[in-house]
Design an enzyme around this catalytic site. Structure first.
Site, PDB file in Angstrom:
ATOM      1  N   ASP A 183       0.825  -1.202   0.000  1.00 22.87           N
ATOM      2  CA  ASP A 183       0.000   0.000   0.000  1.00 22.87           C
ATOM      3  C   ASP A 183       0.866   1.261   0.000  1.00 22.87           C
ATOM      4  OD1 ASP A 183       0.995   0.086   2.588  1.00 22.87           O
ATOM      5  OD2 ASP A 183      -0.948  -0.065   3.571  1.00 22.87           O
ATOM      6  N   GLU A 189       7.989  14.710   7.832  1.00 23.82           N
ATOM      7  CA  GLU A 189       7.049  13.679   7.414  1.00 23.82           C
ATOM      8  C   GLU A 189       5.936  13.533   8.449  1.00 23.82           C
ATOM      9  OE1 GLU A 189       7.799   9.547   5.260  1.00 23.82           O
ATOM     10  OE2 GLU A 189       8.384   9.444   7.371  1.00 23.82           O
ATOM     11  N   GLU A 217       3.735   0.975   2.231  1.00 25.21           N
ATOM     12  CA  GLU A 217       4.668  -0.100   1.932  1.00 25.21           C
ATOM     13  C   GLU A 217       4.525  -1.254   2.914  1.00 25.21           C
ATOM     14  OE1 GLU A 217       8.060   2.602   1.626  1.00 25.21           O
ATOM     15  OE2 GLU A 217       7.707   2.683  -0.532  1.00 25.21           O
TER      16      GLU A 217
END
Length: 376
Positions: free
Chosen positions: A177, A327, A180
């Site tokens: 996905d 992130e 990962e």
């Protein structure tokens, strides 16, 4: 490009508006500063596991933000790079399709990678490489960019044809996905990305597959009025709003779209920052900048300016002293005991993450924060 939004002047004081626009300018600068000379957008220029690689997924959303900002040249260099990379994979895709025609199932190791070196090669270290979403995302991004700026799509036709052929052949195969993980499942957000790309290009074969994706998700990817993380699951995922906006797998404003956004907000939104999924242990399971922007993008598209602005403000608060966006952030960890393990393995969280900056540009544009090329 949007230059105003209803009620925005009442919601944002002038000084804050200037700061939000300054972050948009910095986001553009971060992305273009680190863009490789060949056109690739690196995922993160300093993070140990991402350095030296470009993902189609990250890059497609980053290019969309840059395109909205008005930097046509930078976005074009990225799309030119993807086109060259995919043209170079023509023989590989033809062989994979021939294997299917012979009744064979190509092994995962033979499939196209999810990330490339800047010169278009496979990585030299092991990775969770079989992911089809990025190929659909790039098709959506390149067509959207060309339409926005009145460009001739034939410039990228070779790469487009390779991506379409690959997706038509392998759209229904289980793969990793966005995060990962879980190569054994068919993920709804992956199917949404493929749907968006094939609809954007509009070939007869691609449109037939897109219709099959809608039927499959309706039958196996909906529980309690919302989309699910993968077919046969009941869980939600922070990537699912993309299936509404921008991918259009679910029409905005429908009961399923509203139910999906509500489920993501209920299970994964904490004070404006959005988690990936409830079982996430990566760096302790923090809140992701890009997912907050994705949910905000959907709220803005639905006319909820105040709700979208809540997410934009949260994102701006996460910028470091240089204005760089990470992130994820650790303010509201789902599984704090696992954070140190990842720091020991890969170092501190990726900062700057170009995808985070690209998503900020998208949401800022949706809200009318940016003017042309980000100038106040």
């Amino acid at each position: 490009m949007i230059t105003s939004a209803p009620g925005l002047s009442e919601l944002i004081p002038p000084q804050e508006l200037a700061q939000l626009r300054a972050l948009a300018q910095h986001s553009h600068a971060v992305i273009t500063e680190h863009q490789d000379s060949g056109g690739a957008y690196p995922a993160a220029p300093t993070f140990s596991a991402y350095r030296g690689y470009a993902w189609l997924r990250d890059g497609s959303f980053t290019a969309e933000g840059i395109s909205r900002y008005g930097d046509v040249a930078s976005a074009e260099r990225f799309h030119d790079w993807v086109d060259r990379v995919l043209r170079g994979r023509r023989a590989q895709v033809d062989e994979l399709r021939a294997a299917v025609a012979r009744g064979e199932t190509p092994p995962v190791e033979s499939m196209l990678p999810t990330r490339f070196t800047f010169d278009g090669q496979d990585g030299s270290d092991p990775w969770w490489d079989f992911q089809t979403d990025g190929y659909g995302m790039w098709l959506w991004a390149v067509v959207t960019h060309a339409r926005r700026h009145g460009l001739d799509l034939e410039r990228w036709r070779g790469g487009i044809d390779v991506a379409v052929d690959y997706l038509v052949a392998f759209w229904d195969r289980a793969c990793y996905d966005w995060w990962e993980e879980h190569v054994e499942h068919r993920h709804v957000s992956t199917l949404g990305a493929i749907h968006a790309g094939l609809v954007a290009v509009g070939t007869p074969e691609g449109l037939e597959v897109a219709a099959s994706i809608r039927s499959l998700v309706d039958a196996e990817g909906v529980v309690d009025g919302h989309l699910t993380k993968w077919l046969g699951s009941a869980a939600v995922d922070g990537s699912l709003p993309a299936c509404v906006v921008p991918f259009g797998l679910v029409a905005p404003g429908t009961a399923l779209a509203v139910g999906t956004l509500a489920a993501v907000a209920r299970d994964l939104d904490a004070d404006g920052g959005v988690h990936r999924f409830t079982a996430d242990v990566f760096y302790g399971g923090g809140q992701w900048i890009l997912l907050s922007a994705l949910l905000g993008w959907n709220l803005a598209a639905a006319g909820d300016t105040a709700g979208a602005l809540r997410h934009l403000r949260w994102i701006a608060e996460q910028a470091d002293e240089q204005g760089d966006l990470p992130e994820q952030v650790p303010h509201h960890l789902l599984h704090p005991g696992s954070r140190d393990e990842w720091i020991a393995r890969w170092g501190t969280v990726a900062t700057p993450l170009l995808w985070s900056h690209g998503m900020y540009l998208i949401l800022a544009d949706e809200l009318g924060i940016m003017t042309q090329r980000g100038n106040a």
